[in-house]
Design a protein around this motif. Structure first.
Motif, short mmCIF file in Angstrom:
data_model
loop_
_atom_site.label_atom_id
_atom_site.label_comp_id
_atom_site.label_asym_id
_atom_site.label_seq_id
_atom_site.Cartn_x
_atom_site.Cartn_y
_atom_site.Cartn_z
N ALA A 26 0.82 -1.22 0.00
CA ALA A 26 0.00 0.00 0.00
C ALA A 26 0.85 1.27 0.00
N GLY A 27 2.20 1.10 -0.02
CA GLY A 27 3.09 2.25 -0.07
C GLY A 27 3.45 2.86 1.28
N ILE A 28 3.18 2.16 2.36
CA ILE A 28 3.49 2.67 3.70
C ILE A 28 4.92 2.29 4.07
N PRO A 29 5.74 3.26 4.49
CA PRO A 29 7.12 2.95 4.91
C PRO A 29 7.10 2.05 6.16
N VAL A 30 8.04 1.11 6.22
CA VAL A 30 8.15 0.21 7.37
C VAL A 30 9.62 -0.13 7.59
N VAL A 31 9.99 -0.24 8.87
CA VAL A 31 11.35 -0.62 9.25
C VAL A 31 11.26 -1.66 10.35
N ASN A 32 12.02 -2.75 10.19
CA ASN A 32 12.18 -3.75 11.24
C ASN A 32 13.49 -3.45 11.94
N LEU A 33 13.49 -3.60 13.26
CA LEU A 33 14.71 -3.33 14.01
C LEU A 33 14.79 -4.20 15.24
N VAL A 34 15.95 -4.15 15.89
CA VAL A 34 16.16 -4.86 17.15
C VAL A 34 16.55 -3.82 18.19
N LEU A 35 15.87 -3.88 19.33
CA LEU A 35 16.15 -2.98 20.44
C LEU A 35 16.86 -3.76 21.54
N GLU A 36 17.71 -3.04 22.30
CA GLU A 36 18.40 -3.67 23.42
C GLU A 36 18.17 -2.82 24.66
N HIS A 37 17.82 -3.49 25.73
CA HIS A 37 17.52 -2.83 27.00
C HIS A 37 18.37 -3.43 28.11
N GLU A 38 18.83 -2.58 29.02
CA GLU A 38 19.55 -3.05 30.20
C GLU A 38 19.17 -2.14 31.37
N SER A 39 18.79 -2.76 32.49
CA SER A 39 18.45 -1.99 33.68
C SER A 39 18.56 -2.89 34.91
N THR A 40 18.42 -2.27 36.05
CA THR A 40 18.36 -3.01 37.30
C THR A 40 16.99 -2.77 37.90
N VAL A 41 16.32 -3.84 38.24
CA VAL A 41 15.00 -3.76 38.87
C VAL A 41 15.03 -4.51 40.20
N THR A 42 14.11 -4.19 41.06
CA THR A 42 14.01 -4.87 42.35
C THR A 42 12.88 -5.89 42.28
N GLU A 43 13.22 -7.11 42.63
CA GLU A 43 12.24 -8.19 42.65
C GLU A 43 12.40 -8.93 43.97
N LEU A 44 11.35 -8.98 44.76
CA LEU A 44 11.40 -9.62 46.08
C LEU A 44 12.55 -9.06 46.92
N ASP A 45 12.67 -7.74 46.93
CA ASP A 45 13.69 -7.03 47.71
C ASP A 45 15.12 -7.33 47.29
N THR A 46 15.29 -7.83 46.08
CA THR A 46 16.62 -8.14 45.57
C THR A 46 16.83 -7.44 44.23
N ALA A 47 17.98 -6.78 44.08
CA ALA A 47 18.31 -6.13 42.81
C ALA A 47 18.59 -7.20 41.76
N ARG A 48 18.00 -6.99 40.58
CA ARG A 48 18.18 -7.95 39.49
C ARG A 48 18.55 -7.20 38.22
N LEU A 49 19.63 -7.62 37.59
CA LEU A 49 20.06 -7.04 36.32
C LEU A 49 19.21 -7.64 35.20
N VAL A 50 18.59 -6.77 34.42
CA VAL A 50 17.75 -7.21 33.30
C VAL A 50 18.40 -6.78 32.00
#
Length: 100
Positions: A26-50
């Motif tokens: 239909a002429g609509i521009p489209v791009v596929n990509l890969v994203l990368e995320h890194e963070s620290t979250v707290t789970e059950l009172d413990t820091a976890r690297l994601v």
């Protein structure tokens, strides 16, 4: 599940892979990509690297902008999640983004 169910996804991530800009039949521009995320979250009172990589797709004017953007650009992405067309895994459909 009703149509009023929420499917909103927000992610701070970097663009690590961008495929060339293409167009739908239909002429609509489209791009596929890969994203990368890194963070620290707290789970059950413990820091976890994601760390994760996530396939994403973007359409329209946003696709044209992301196609020109360099790799490792840190952004805030907003959109929704859906199954991949081949049924293997999930794809993040980006509707909005901004550089951080």
């Amino acid at each position: 599940m009703t149509s009023s169910a929420a499917n909103r996804f927000h992610l701070s991530a970097s663009v690590v892979q961008v495929q060339p800009l293409r167009y739908t039949p239909a002429g609509i521009p489209v791009v596929n990509l890969v994203l990368e995320h890194e963070s620290t979250v707290t789970e059950l009172d413990t820091a976890r690297l994601v760390k994760l990589q996530l396939r994403a797709v973007v359409f329209g004017a946003q696709a044209e902008i992301l196609a020109r953007q360099g790799l490792d650009a840190a952004c805030e992405f907003h959109g929704f999640m859906t199954n991949a067309r081949n049924g293997k895994g999930l794809v993040f459909h980006i509707q909005e983004f901004s550089k951080t």
